[in-house]
Design a protein around this motif. Structure first.
Motif, short mmCIF file in Angstrom:
data_model
loop_
_atom_site.label_atom_id
_atom_site.label_comp_id
_atom_site.label_asym_id
_atom_site.label_seq_id
_atom_site.Cartn_x
_atom_site.Cartn_y
_atom_site.Cartn_z
N LYS A 1 0.83 -1.22 0.00
CA LYS A 1 0.00 0.00 0.00
C LYS A 1 0.86 1.26 0.00
N SER A 2 0.23 2.39 -0.38
CA SER A 2 0.94 3.67 -0.24
C SER A 2 1.23 3.87 1.25
N LEU A 3 2.25 4.63 1.55
CA LEU A 3 2.68 4.87 2.94
C LEU A 3 2.90 3.55 3.69
N HIS B 1 0.01 17.18 2.66
CA HIS B 1 0.20 17.36 1.20
C HIS B 1 1.14 16.27 0.72
N ASN B 2 0.58 15.22 0.12
CA ASN B 2 1.49 14.21 -0.47
C ASN B 2 1.80 14.62 -1.91
N GLU B 3 2.57 13.77 -2.62
CA GLU B 3 3.02 14.22 -3.95
C GLU B 3 1.87 14.36 -4.95
N ALA C 1 -0.16 12.86 8.66
CA ALA C 1 -1.35 13.54 9.21
C ALA C 1 -1.73 12.92 10.55
N ASP C 2 -1.46 11.63 10.72
CA ASP C 2 -1.77 10.96 11.98
C ASP C 2 -0.87 11.47 13.12
N VAL C 3 0.34 11.92 12.76
CA VAL C 3 1.25 12.47 13.78
C VAL C 3 0.60 13.69 14.42
N1 LIG Z 1 -4.12 7.96 7.27
C1 LIG Z 1 -3.35 8.70 6.44
N2 LIG Z 1 -3.50 8.57 5.10
C2 LIG Z 1 -2.72 9.33 4.32
C3 LIG Z 1 -1.80 10.27 4.85
N3 LIG Z 1 -1.16 10.89 3.82
C4 LIG Z 1 -1.68 10.38 2.68
O1 LIG Z 1 -1.38 10.69 1.55
N4 LIG Z 1 -2.62 9.41 2.96
C5 LIG Z 1 -3.37 8.68 1.97
C6 LIG Z 1 -2.99 7.22 1.84
C7 LIG Z 1 -4.23 6.61 1.26
O2 LIG Z 1 -4.24 6.80 -0.15
C8 LIG Z 1 -5.35 7.44 1.88
C9 LIG Z 1 -5.93 6.73 3.07
O3 LIG Z 1 -7.11 6.06 2.74
P1 LIG Z 1 -7.15 4.46 2.50
O4 LIG Z 1 -6.22 3.80 3.42
O5 LIG Z 1 -8.58 4.04 2.45
O6 LIG Z 1 -6.63 4.42 1.07
P2 LIG Z 1 -6.67 3.20 0.10
O7 LIG Z 1 -7.14 1.97 0.82
O8 LIG Z 1 -7.42 3.63 -1.10
O9 LIG Z 1 -5.12 3.05 -0.12
P3 LIG Z 1 -4.24 3.33 -1.37
O10 LIG Z 1 -4.72 2.37 -2.37
O11 LIG Z 1 -4.39 4.77 -1.75
O12 LIG Z 1 -2.88 3.00 -0.83
O13 LIG Z 1 -4.76 8.66 2.27
C10 LIG Z 1 -1.65 10.39 6.25
O14 LIG Z 1 -0.85 11.17 6.75
N5 LIG Z 1 -2.46 9.58 7.01
#
Ligand SMILES: Nc1nc2c([nH]c(=O)n2[C@H]2C[C@H](O)[C@@H](COP(=O)(O)OP(=O)(O)OP(=O)(O)O)O2)c(=O)[nH]1
Length: 267
Positions: free
Chosen positions: A26-28, A73-75, A117-119
């Motif tokens: 997953k992202s992050l 603000h992500n990319e 953002a959770d920080v």
């Molecule tokens: N909880 C959290 N989510 C963040 C932060 N920064 C950031 O870009 N995100 C993004 C990641 C995810 O794309 C989305 C969180 O929602 P989600 O977890 O339901 O996303 P998703 O299942 O669609 O995950 P993904 O496919 O985008 O990876 O927000 C942050 O600081 N905290």
């Protein structure tokens, strides 16, 4: 660039909070987060959080109140993280989106590699929950200040009456000396306090309902001020006949000024 709304649950079980680590694909990935997900169109934050928690963790929660929002603000897009404080009785076994799940103390949150953002949410949670030891965190009442009601209403009645008596003393009775002016002000204050009773009852009911809700504090303030103005307009229309514009203007101006001036949050 469109802002993406993500809702998350600060889920308490006893004094521990649930955090989850995002899966490698997953992202992050590898970052810990309060569980939740993207808000879909036409969903409320509460509906969205309940859906995400069932989908990801098969977890049912009681939502207590709105906590804070944070922006990251992500990319690609900016995301707004909306946090809701919840409790649960359920056990969490596994997650579709996370490879680790833990229950931690609030003080331990910042020791984890949290998503950006959770920080910010965790820092504010720590600030709010550090002090009281005899209150369980999720039941801590929203810090709305009931004294706001007293200040806002005294302010409306006093400032509104001053404005009204100043604006009407020449029209109604001719030029008044200072003693007569004070007597006229007291009369305005007396009648405005009596006429305000029905509006005050609506205002109090709204305050207690909104205090239990998850609505943001600024919207609560706006709603209460709007109720005051609507009540002022309705009361003036019913009681003042043709001369109703002046009391509406004076008391509504007082409602807005006092609404802006007094703080509704006690902490
Ligand atoms: N909880 C959290 N989510 C963040 C932060 N920064 C950031 O870009 N995100 C993004 C990641 C995810 O794309 C989305 C969180 O929602 P989600 O977890 O339901 O996303 P998703 O299942 O669609 O995950 P993904 O496919 O985008 O990876 O927000 C942050 O600081 N905290």
């Amino acid at each position: 660039m469109a802002i993406i709304k993500v809702v998350c649950g600060i889920i308490f079980k006893n004094d521990l909070v649930l955090i989850c680590r995002r899966k490698p694909e997953k992202s992050l990935c590898g970052y810990w987060e309060f569980p939740g997900g993207k808000v879909e169109a036409s969903e409320s934050y509460e509906e969205s959080l309940r859906r995400e928690l069932i989908e990801e963790l098969n977890l049912t929660v009681k939502i207590k109140r709105h906590f804070r929002n944070a922006i990251h603000h992500n990319e690609k897009n900016p995301i707004q993280l909306i946090s809701l404080i919840c409790t649960t009785e359920d056990a969490v076994v596994e997650s579709t989106d996370h490879d680790l799940i833990e229950w931690v103390k609030v003080e331990e949150l910042l020791n984890r590699k949290l998503a950006p953002a959770d920080v910010s949410i965790a820092q504010q949670l720590l600030d709010e929950y550090r002090i009281p030891s005899d209150q369980t965190a999720p039941n801590k009442s929203r810090s709305l200040n009931w004294k706001y009601i007293v200040r806002h209403w005294s302010g409306i009645l006093l400032l509104g009456s001053i404005l009204f008596s100043q604006n009407t003393k020449f029209d109604l009775i001719g030029s008044l000396d200072s003693v007569q002016s004070i007597a006229w002000l007291i009369l305005c204050l007396y009648f405005s306090a009596i006429y305000a009773v029905p509006t005050l009852l609506c205002y109090l009911s709204a305050f207690f309902i909104l205090n239990k809700s998850t609505i943001q504090v600024k919207w609560i303030k706006l709603t209460l001020t709007s109720i005051s103005i609507a009540g002022i307009a309705l009361t003036a229309s019913l009681t003042q006949g043709n001369g109703r514009l002046m009391p509406i203007l004076c008391y509504s101006t007082a409602a807005i000024i006092c609404g802006l001036f007094f703080r509704i949050k006690s902490s």
